[in-house]
Design a protein around this motif. Sequence first.
Motif, mmCIF file in Angstrom:
data_model
loop_
_atom_site.group_PDB
_atom_site.id
_atom_site.type_symbol
_atom_site.label_atom_id
_atom_site.label_comp_id
_atom_site.label_asym_id
_atom_site.label_seq_id
_atom_site.Cartn_x
_atom_site.Cartn_y
_atom_site.Cartn_z
ATOM 1 N N MET A 1 -14.964 10.630 -1.092
ATOM 2 C CA MET A 1 -15.919 10.096 -0.125
ATOM 3 C C MET A 1 -17.346 10.469 -0.497
ATOM 4 S SD MET A 1 -14.860 8.084 2.246
ATOM 5 C CE MET A 1 -16.362 8.165 3.223
ATOM 6 N N GLN A 2 -17.528 11.632 -1.089
ATOM 7 C CA GLN A 2 -18.873 12.044 -1.496
ATOM 8 C C GLN A 2 -19.450 11.105 -2.552
ATOM 9 O OE1 GLN A 2 -18.352 16.101 -2.751
ATOM 10 N NE2 GLN A 2 -17.805 16.838 -0.710
ATOM 11 N N GLN A 3 -18.564 10.496 -3.355
ATOM 12 C CA GLN A 3 -19.022 9.591 -4.410
ATOM 13 C C GLN A 3 -19.279 8.173 -3.906
ATOM 14 O OE1 GLN A 3 -16.274 9.725 -7.724
ATOM 15 N NE2 GLN A 3 -15.845 11.902 -7.395
ATOM 16 N N VAL A 4 -18.625 7.771 -2.822
ATOM 17 C CA VAL A 4 -18.725 6.376 -2.376
ATOM 18 C C VAL A 4 -19.599 6.197 -1.137
ATOM 19 C CG1 VAL A 4 -16.421 5.930 -3.310
ATOM 20 C CG2 VAL A 4 -16.679 6.419 -0.868
ATOM 21 N N TRP B 1 -3.726 15.189 -0.082
ATOM 22 C CA TRP B 1 -4.313 13.848 0.011
ATOM 23 C C TRP B 1 -5.651 13.889 0.733
ATOM 24 C CZ3 TRP B 1 -3.228 10.296 -3.120
ATOM 25 C CH2 TRP B 1 -1.930 9.958 -3.516
ATOM 26 N N LEU B 2 -5.692 14.597 1.834
ATOM 27 C CA LEU B 2 -6.925 14.658 2.615
ATOM 28 C C LEU B 2 -8.051 15.269 1.793
ATOM 29 C CD1 LEU B 2 -8.202 14.111 5.365
ATOM 30 C CD2 LEU B 2 -7.499 16.400 6.088
ATOM 31 N N ASN B 3 -7.748 16.329 1.052
ATOM 32 C CA ASN B 3 -8.770 16.973 0.221
ATOM 33 C C ASN B 3 -9.275 16.014 -0.880
ATOM 34 O OD1 ASN B 3 -8.437 19.276 1.740
ATOM 35 N ND2 ASN B 3 -7.110 20.304 0.250
ATOM 36 N N MET B 4 -8.368 15.307 -1.521
ATOM 37 C CA MET B 4 -8.750 14.411 -2.619
ATOM 38 C C MET B 4 -9.597 13.244 -2.111
ATOM 39 S SD MET B 4 -5.213 14.330 -4.862
ATOM 40 C CE MET B 4 -5.876 13.283 -6.145
ATOM 41 N N VAL B 5 -9.192 12.673 -0.979
ATOM 42 C CA VAL B 5 -9.959 11.542 -0.425
ATOM 43 C C VAL B 5 -11.330 12.021 0.027
ATOM 44 C CG1 VAL B 5 -10.034 9.793 1.401
ATOM 45 C CG2 VAL B 5 -7.869 10.299 0.236
ATOM 46 N N THR B 6 -11.388 13.218 0.620
ATOM 47 C CA THR B 6 -12.671 13.770 1.053
ATOM 48 C C THR B 6 -13.618 13.951 -0.134
ATOM 49 O OG1 THR B 6 -11.636 14.911 2.927
ATOM 50 C CG2 THR B 6 -13.778 15.724 2.197
ATOM 51 N N GLN B 7 -13.109 14.430 -1.249
ATOM 52 C CA GLN B 7 -13.935 14.576 -2.452
ATOM 53 C C GLN B 7 -14.463 13.223 -2.933
ATOM 54 O OE1 GLN B 7 -11.453 16.607 -5.263
ATOM 55 N NE2 GLN B 7 -11.528 18.581 -4.176
ATOM 56 N N ALA C 1 -8.526 4.878 -1.475
ATOM 57 C CA ALA C 1 -8.506 5.192 -0.044
ATOM 58 C C ALA C 1 -9.928 5.397 0.475
ATOM 59 C CB ALA C 1 -7.659 6.435 0.206
ATOM 60 N N ALA C 2 -10.743 6.114 -0.289
ATOM 61 C CA ALA C 2 -12.136 6.331 0.109
ATOM 62 C C ALA C 2 -12.907 5.011 0.155
ATOM 63 C CB ALA C 2 -12.800 7.307 -0.858
ATOM 64 N N LEU C 3 -12.638 4.119 -0.795
ATOM 65 C CA LEU C 3 -13.318 2.819 -0.822
ATOM 66 C C LEU C 3 -12.922 1.968 0.383
ATOM 67 C CD1 LEU C 3 -13.054 2.014 -4.641
ATOM 68 C CD2 LEU C 3 -15.173 2.462 -3.355
ATOM 69 N N GLN C 4 -11.647 2.028 0.785
ATOM 70 C CA GLN C 4 -11.222 1.294 1.980
ATOM 71 C C GLN C 4 -11.953 1.803 3.221
ATOM 72 O OE1 GLN C 4 -6.798 0.504 2.332
ATOM 73 N NE2 GLN C 4 -6.807 1.761 0.490
ATOM 74 N N HIS C 5 -12.120 3.110 3.285
ATOM 75 C CA HIS C 5 -12.812 3.709 4.433
ATOM 76 C C HIS C 5 -14.269 3.245 4.477
ATOM 77 C CE1 HIS C 5 -13.047 6.622 7.664
ATOM 78 N NE2 HIS C 5 -14.156 7.138 7.129
ATOM 79 N N ARG C 6 -14.914 3.251 3.311
ATOM 80 C CA ARG C 6 -16.327 2.838 3.244
ATOM 81 C C ARG C 6 -16.474 1.333 3.462
ATOM 82 N NH1 ARG C 6 -20.243 2.578 4.962
ATOM 83 N NH2 ARG C 6 -22.313 2.522 4.022
ATOM 84 N N ALA C 7 -15.459 0.567 3.069
ATOM 85 C CA ALA C 7 -15.501 -0.891 3.269
ATOM 86 C C ALA C 7 -15.558 -1.249 4.750
ATOM 87 C CB ALA C 7 -14.282 -1.539 2.622
ATOM 88 N N LYS C 8 -15.087 -0.341 5.607
ATOM 89 C CA LYS C 8 -15.176 -0.545 7.054
ATOM 90 C C LYS C 8 -16.552 -0.160 7.599
ATOM 91 C CE LYS C 8 -10.276 0.300 8.100
ATOM 92 N NZ LYS C 8 -9.334 1.178 8.866
ATOM 93 N N PRO D 1 -12.810 10.641 6.667
ATOM 94 C CA PRO D 1 -11.615 10.105 7.325
ATOM 95 C C PRO D 1 -10.708 11.205 7.847
ATOM 96 C CG PRO D 1 -11.403 9.941 4.946
ATOM 97 C CD PRO D 1 -12.812 10.394 5.211
ATOM 98 N N THR D 2 -9.997 10.885 8.905
ATOM 99 C CA THR D 2 -9.012 11.812 9.452
ATOM 100 C C THR D 2 -7.726 11.704 8.643
ATOM 101 O OG1 THR D 2 -8.084 10.177 10.969
ATOM 102 C CG2 THR D 2 -9.988 11.438 11.747
ATOM 103 N N PHE D 3 -6.806 12.621 8.930
ATOM 104 C CA PHE D 3 -5.520 12.588 8.228
ATOM 105 C C PHE D 3 -4.803 11.274 8.473
ATOM 106 C CE2 PHE D 3 -0.939 13.065 8.954
ATOM 107 C CZ PHE D 3 -0.537 13.213 7.633
ATOM 108 N N HIS D 4 -4.802 10.798 9.736
ATOM 109 C CA HIS D 4 -4.104 9.553 10.055
ATOM 110 C C HIS D 4 -4.749 8.357 9.353
ATOM 111 C CE1 HIS D 4 -1.360 11.350 12.919
ATOM 112 N NE2 HIS D 4 -2.379 11.966 13.522
ATOM 113 N N GLU D 5 -6.064 8.359 9.224
ATOM 114 C CA GLU D 5 -6.736 7.271 8.506
ATOM 115 C C GLU D 5 -6.370 7.290 7.029
ATOM 116 O OE1 GLU D 5 -10.841 6.434 10.988
ATOM 117 O OE2 GLU D 5 -10.676 8.292 9.834
#
Length: 305
Positions: free
Chosen positions: A284-287, A276-282, A241-248, A254-258
């Motif tokens: 995001m710091q790596q990507v 989910w939001l907490n895990m994706v946020t973590q 999920a984090a990679l998809q966000h960064r690919a954009k 990302p927001t909850f809806h994203e």
Amino acid sequence: MKFMGDYPMKGQTEQEMIFSVFHRESCQRGWRLLYILTAYYKCSEALKPYLLKYLHDVCASPGVHFQGIAKACEQNLRKTFQYGGRAEHPNGMELKAMLAGRSSKRQLFLLPGGIERHIKIETCLVALEAIEELCYEIGLHKLEALDEYAICVVTNRGQNICPLKKREYILDVSTEAEHVDSNYSLWFRRVIWTQPLNFDNELRVTMHYNQVFPDYLKGLFNVVPQGKASEQQLQQVSKLAALQHRAKDLIYLPTFHEVQEYIPTQLFGLQRHQQWLNMVTQNMQQVQALTPHQAKAQFLGEVLT
């Protein structure tokens, strides 16, 4: 034939008939007719070596008129023997272009994600050759790689998708498709996944990413035994999920809806939304340091291995 008496003179004098033969426009029209015929019909096996020899000699003779169209006739004839010749009669626009000496057109092909690529389509270009050119565009040159890609004709707003045979003529396909749907399109897709995917070509990575991630979001890459996912699987989903966000090319969190949009539906309900939001946020710091190209490549590497 008129001069030899094999065809009626129809009121022409011998002098008038000779001058008509000398007229260059007459020869030009004859060559253009031959160009059309060689795209559709074979000659006999007995005539074949002599006709090819004649065409080759015209091509190879410096200063001779019509070298270019003689070469085109030779190529048409060879392809007609190899692939069987065009099946669909040329439409009015194509025939008018051929009679005017124009033997190609620009054809639009759509890669995954709506990426547009135009290819110069000659009269006798077949699907295999179009695939070769599109593969070259994405940096693929090995013959074994060509077998993994296909061109599809798409009509009825995407409802009808028909892969082309490698021997089909592109202009035959487009002529037939126009009768069914004037808004038809030609898609280029990967259909077999045995060759390893290299990430050195940005267009190739983007194309494959655009083809893979919608299927991933449909759950086609996930297996959840008895509706339960392991911690490792949940971590991988949040990373993807984090990679998809960064690919954009997005660097904000990302927001909850994203986040919900980045996770397959059958997996999203396996834990609370805030988790989910907490895990994706973590993740995001790596990507965040990745470029969009690197994020797409890493996503593909995670999903396809």
